[in-house]
Design a protein around this motif. Structure first.
Motif, short mmCIF file in Angstrom:
data_model
loop_
_atom_site.label_atom_id
_atom_site.label_comp_id
_atom_site.label_asym_id
_atom_site.label_seq_id
_atom_site.Cartn_x
_atom_site.Cartn_y
_atom_site.Cartn_z
N PHE A 160 86.86 -10.61 130.68
CA PHE A 160 86.72 -12.31 130.44
C PHE A 160 85.33 -12.67 130.78
N SER A 203 78.11 -9.08 142.22
CA SER A 203 78.86 -7.81 143.19
C SER A 203 79.31 -6.93 142.16
N PHE A 235 91.18 -8.21 141.16
CA PHE A 235 90.30 -9.32 140.84
C PHE A 235 91.07 -10.50 139.99
N GLY A 236 90.38 -11.29 139.70
CA GLY A 236 90.92 -12.50 139.11
C GLY A 236 91.98 -13.13 139.63
N GLU A 237 92.00 -13.00 140.96
CA GLU A 237 92.98 -13.93 141.82
C GLU A 237 92.71 -15.64 142.11
N MET A 238 91.20 -15.55 141.72
CA MET A 238 90.83 -16.89 142.07
C MET A 238 91.35 -17.98 140.99
N ALA A 239 91.21 -17.51 139.74
CA ALA A 239 91.76 -18.54 138.67
C ALA A 239 93.43 -18.64 138.75
N ARG A 241 88.25 -19.27 135.23
CA ARG A 241 87.65 -17.95 135.81
C ARG A 241 86.24 -18.36 136.63
N SER A 242 85.73 -17.72 137.90
CA SER A 242 84.40 -18.09 138.29
C SER A 242 83.52 -17.27 138.17
N ALA A 243 83.90 -16.10 137.35
CA ALA A 243 82.79 -15.29 136.96
C ALA A 243 83.20 -14.24 135.66
N ARG A 299 84.86 -14.16 148.60
CA ARG A 299 84.25 -13.92 147.39
C ARG A 299 83.60 -15.28 146.99
N LYS A 324 80.50 -15.72 149.05
CA LYS A 324 79.55 -14.62 148.52
C LYS A 324 78.63 -15.49 147.22
P1 CMP Z 1 88.49 -15.59 138.92
O1 CMP Z 1 87.50 -16.42 139.24
O2 CMP Z 1 89.89 -15.48 138.71
O3 CMP Z 1 87.99 -14.52 137.87
C1 CMP Z 1 86.54 -13.87 138.26
C2 CMP Z 1 86.98 -12.95 139.37
O4 CMP Z 1 85.64 -12.31 139.87
C3 CMP Z 1 87.18 -13.75 140.54
O5 CMP Z 1 88.71 -14.37 140.48
C4 CMP Z 1 87.27 -12.88 141.72
O6 CMP Z 1 88.23 -12.00 141.71
C5 CMP Z 1 85.96 -12.13 141.18
N1 CMP Z 1 84.96 -12.30 142.07
C6 CMP Z 1 84.30 -13.65 142.23
N2 CMP Z 1 83.18 -13.38 142.92
C7 CMP Z 1 83.41 -12.35 143.46
C8 CMP Z 1 82.38 -11.56 144.56
N3 CMP Z 1 81.48 -12.22 145.04
N4 CMP Z 1 82.66 -10.22 144.79
C9 CMP Z 1 83.74 -9.79 144.28
N5 CMP Z 1 84.56 -10.25 143.30
C10 CMP Z 1 84.53 -11.61 143.04
#
Ligand code: CMP
Length: 488
Positions: free
Chosen positions: A358, A391, A399-403, A410-412, A451, A454
């Motif tokens: 994604f 990273s 991963f993907g827990e942030m959103a 999604r942050s990345a 994260r 970071k």
């Molecule tokens: P989410 O934002 O849902 O989708 C992108 C994911 O990348 C984010 O959740 C994290 O799970 C993962 N992610 C973002 N930044 C970092 C990081 N610095 N190190 C590892 N995983 C990350």
């Protein structure tokens, strides 16, 4: 009677011999000159015949009085034929020398020298035969066994050997009759080289052993008692020696158990053969053991029954998925039933290298766990639209827990660095899990904060010293935000 005939024969021989020796003189003195010359050849033939007849008589006398008389008495047994034969050969050699000397007026030394030279040639040609002959002589003089003795002849295959009774010791070989009625022809040279066991010496009474192996669990004293009773019960039978006591000895310990030797004495073939005696002893031993409820030991192995660990998980069955989840840190403490619920719902996604799972700012409704391969976390740090890897995710990480937890995009961007396998878990499943296990949300919030921090560090928004305090406050904020989000 026989002695008298020998004496009369001897006197007659001497008289006739003297007559023949002096015949030409007698004929000449009677006035028959011509006849005396003509009868010379006939006389030579007669002289040779009489020397040979004399040798025959001497030979008979030697056999009668020396070999079968004095020698047999001294050896206390019948003199083997081979000795008599050698004696005979010597007598005829001497006779030959006498014929050469007295009848043909030749030198006896020359005759013996010719005989010697011939003997060397013959000896070389017949060396194996002569080896047998001389070993046969040595065996006879050593007197280690005689006709009628029972011998154990070693078998070439290395087994127990064959038992046979000596019937004859000849020039070249000895003949033995075996228990099974067959004959063994044993070259004398083997008798001299091999280890031959004479069962009949020093006395006919011979010790034999039969062995039984019993399990370690049966006390030694009990086994001894039972086996000794069995031995004593057969020892009273005919053929077993009454003067020696049978014994039971522990002879060895091995894989199968303790080996017991049943030792007994018999007079072999009077009337028991070693095989028959062993049969009687072992039959009695087995009967006594059976009555006591003991079975002889047999080869055994202890088997521990345990299901084999799976060689590898395909991830197709629920059980496989549960096993995979149990190795992921955030699910470590879940019960089997909880793991099964998550496993039943999650979906397998396979990524090839460089494939994007994604993109940043996408809507996010699910959590992922990485099982195989490596993933890059990519962010546009400079705002130029060019994403950089900040990273790397390894197998076992989520991963993907942030959103998912905050409801933000999604942050990345997540891109496969190598071919990878991930499992996708829906928002609904995660919500249920968090409700039941609040500790999971705390663990996830901490991960989000770390994260996030970071990412901020990567964007140079944060100095290193502030990081720890920032993670703590961020975790709290995210937890708060998350609760808010889930309520709505
Ligand atoms: P989410 O934002 O849902 O989708 C992108 C994911 O990348 C984010 O959740 C994290 O799970 C993962 N992610 C973002 N930044 C970092 C990081 N610095 N190190 C590892 N995983 C990350």
């Amino acid at each position: 009677m026989r002695v008298r005939s020998f004496v009369i024969g001897g006197i007659l021989f001497l008289v006739i011999f003297q007559l023949i020796e002096n015949w030409p003189t007698i004929v000449q003195s009677l006035g028959f000159k011509e006849e005396a010359r003509a009868s010379k050849h006939v006389l030579i033939a007669l002289e040779v015949s009489f020397w040979l007849i004399g040798a025959y008589l001497v030979n008979r006398l030697i056999n009668r009085f020396f070999w079968d008389g004095a020698m047999a008495r001294a050896m206390q047994r019948t003199v083997p034929g081979v000795l008599k034969d050698i004696g005979s050969v010597l007598v005829y050699i001497i006779t030959g020398a006498c014929i050469a000397g007295f009848v043909f007026n030749q030198s006896i030394t020359a005759f013996l020298a010719t005989l010697g030279a011939g003997g060397v040639v013959l000896g070389f040609a017949l060396r194996n035969l002569l080896a047998d002959l001389f070993t046969g002589l040595a065996v006879n003089f050593d007197n280690n066994f005689a006709i009628g003795d029972w011998l154990v002849v070693p078998s070439s295959s290395g087994g127990d050997g064959t038992v046979g009774q000596v019937d004859e010791i000849g020039w070249r070989c000895a003949r033995l009759t075996c228990e099974d009625g067959t004959t063994i022809v044993l070259p004398n040279s083997i008798l001299g080289l091999e280890k031959i066991v004479n069962i009949s010496r020093p006395s006919v009474m011979t010790r034999f052993e039969a062995s039984v192996t019993i399990d370690y669990t049966v006390p030694v004293e009990r086994v001894r008692r039972i086996l000794l009773a069995a031995l004593v019960s057969v020892s009273s039978q005919e053929g077993f020696c009454k003067e020696t006591k049978p014994k039971v000895l522990v002879s060895n310990t091995g894989k199968r158990g303790v080996k017991y030797n049943l030792r007994y004495w018999i007079h072999p073939w009077h009337p028991l053969s070693p095989n028959t005696s062993r049969d009687l002893v072992l039959t009695a031993a087995l009967q006594h053991l059976q009555t006591a409820g003991i079975t002889p030991a047999y080869t055994k192995a202890e088997v521990f029954h345990e299901p084999l660990p799976a060689k590898h998980f395909q991830g197709h069955s629920i059980a496989d998925k549960v096993s995979l989840l149990s190795h992921i840190s955030i699910f470590e403490k879940l019960e089997e039933s909880e793991l099964q619920r998550v496993a039943a719902e999650m979906r397998r996604v396979q990524l090839s290298a460089d494939e994007v799972l994604f993109r940043r700012n996408d809507e996010g409704e699910s959590l992922f766990i990485l099982i195989e391969g490596l993933l890059n976390v990519q962010v546009d740090l400079s705002g130029s639209g060019q994403e950089q890897t900040v990273s790397q995710l390894s197998p076992g990480e989520f991963f993907g827990e942030m959103a998912l937890l905050t409801g933000e995009p999604r942050s990345a961007t997540i891109q496969a660095r190598t071919a990878a396998v991930v499992y996708e878990i829906s928002r609904l499943t995660v919500v249920h899990l968090i409700e039941e296990r609040p500790e999971i949300s705390e663990c996830m919030s901490r991960a989000v904060a770390q994260r996030q921090m970071k990412l901020d560090q990567a964007r140079n928004r944060l100095a290193n010293g502030e990081a720890k305090a920032k993670v703590q406050s961020l975790t709290k904020q995210i937890m708060f935000k998350m609760k808010d989000f889930f309520k709505s």
